[in-house]
Design an enzyme around this catalytic site. Structure first.
Site, short mmCIF file in Angstrom:
data_model
loop_
_atom_site.label_atom_id
_atom_site.label_comp_id
_atom_site.label_asym_id
_atom_site.label_seq_id
_atom_site.Cartn_x
_atom_site.Cartn_y
_atom_site.Cartn_z
N CYS B 104 0.94 -1.10 -0.01
CA CYS B 104 0.10 0.08 0.04
C CYS B 104 0.89 1.26 0.03
CB CYS B 104 -0.94 -0.02 1.00
SG CYS B 104 -2.03 1.46 1.19
N CYS B 107 -0.61 4.38 2.57
CA CYS B 107 -0.56 4.27 3.89
C CYS B 107 -0.27 2.72 4.56
CB CYS B 107 -1.64 4.60 4.57
SG CYS B 107 -3.33 4.28 3.96
N SER B 108 -1.32 1.90 4.63
CA SER B 108 -1.12 0.74 5.12
C SER B 108 -2.39 -0.16 4.80
CB SER B 108 -0.61 0.63 6.52
OG SER B 108 -1.71 1.35 7.24
N CYS B 109 -3.09 0.07 3.92
CA CYS B 109 -4.25 -0.74 3.50
C CYS B 109 -3.90 -2.09 3.33
CB CYS B 109 -4.95 -0.25 2.28
SG CYS B 109 -5.37 1.46 2.50
#
Lengths: 108, 199
Positions: B104, B107-109
């Site tokens: 991702c 961000c951090s999906c």
């Protein structure tokens, strides 16, 4: 340069506030008050300036949620700051070994 | 009797989190019981074992694999792993000559329902940028060496779309049950930075 395979295999939450913050955000989303794509956009804007070891990940999360709460008119930034101070005072006024509650804030 | 030097000290982040919780609970926007339930789920129940069960089933049931390829959201939710944020799932099947890697960049999906919360490196800027620029180098850093002619496909997750890599079934596992196979499916193999374990 950091070697990616040398990052610590940390548990999902290293400190209780991180779990609390995560759950608070998910609960707000599930209650229909924070659309996830909007959250990801806002969080992503902060994460774009992240440090390499990702140690600012949860602080960024907290700042993003704080911004979303103010941006959506739920509470003002000064209200949130005042409440954080109240929690800090309440903690100082709570004897060791007892749960900290906001009622313990001597100024409340 | 309590002593002054033993009083409780809240760090800045804890105080801010409690302040946000107070605001949201007092306004009736979140239910404290819901918060506790979410913490419980993500601390204990949800993790890569869910994803491993999906992969092992895909390895042993061709019909399920076909469904997973066609409609991963439905196939995965049929196993009781349901997305909470309304995201769609897509399964990416590794094959001879094709390897998939998930990132991702924003961000951090991450596919929480099948893998739990992401590892620290997944959230780090070096992984987010280098996996796109130099996926082969990133894989080698994780000790994963692929043949020169393998096509490495990089998939960028979003709030709406999450990916689960279905690694190749290891050789020498003919006749194994889904439960036995699931033990070979490590977390990183479902992100794409590793292969499934050898038996």
């Amino acid at each position: 340069m950091l070697n990616l395979s040398e990052f610590p295999d940390a548990p999902p939450f290293e400190e209780p506030w991180q779990a609390q913050l995560f759950a608070l955000t998910v609960a707000l989303n599930e209650a229909g008050h924070l659309p996830w794509p909007e959250w990801a956009q806002a969080f992503g804007r902060r994460r774009a300036q992240g440090v390499d070891d990702a140690s600012d990940y949860w602080p960024h999360w907290a700042e993003t949620l704080s911004d979303e709460v103010t941006r959506r008119g739920i509470a003002g930034a000064e209200d949130i700051a005042a409440l954080a101070m109240a929690w800090t005072r309440a903690a100082h006024a709570t004897p060791h070994g007892f749960a900290v509650t906001l009622e313990n804030d001597p100024m409340r | 009797m309590p002593h002054d030097h033993h009083d409780n000290d809240l760090d800045e982040m804890t105080a801010l989190t409690r302040a946000l919780e107070t605001v949201l609970v007092e306004k009736g926007l979140v239910d404290p019981a819901a918060i506790d339930a979410i913490i419980e789920t993500y601390s204990n129940d949800v993790g890569p074992r869910n994803g491993a069960a999906v992969v092992a089933r895909a390895w042993t049931e061709p019909d399920f694999a076909a469904w997973l390829e066609q409609d991963a959201t439905a196939a995965i939710s049929s196993m009781g792993f349901t997305g909470r944020q309304g995201e769609h799932m897509r399964a990416l099947f590794n094959a001879d000559g094709v390897h998939n890697l998930v990132v991702c960049t924003l961000c951090s999906c991450y596919p929480w329902t099948v893998l739990g919360l992401p590892p620290v490196w997944y959230k780090s800027p070096p992984y987010r940028s280098r996996s796109v620029r130099d996926p082969r180098g990133v894989l080698e850093e994780f000790g994963t060496k692929l043949p020169e002619d393998t096509d490495i496909r990089v998939w960028d997750s979003t709030a709406e779309m999450r990916y689960l890599v279905i690694p190749q079934r290891p050789d020498g596992t003919e006749g194994w049950s889904a439960e036995q196979l699931a033990a070979l499916v490590n977390r990183d193999s479902m992100i794409g930075t590793a292969l499934a374990d050898a038996p």
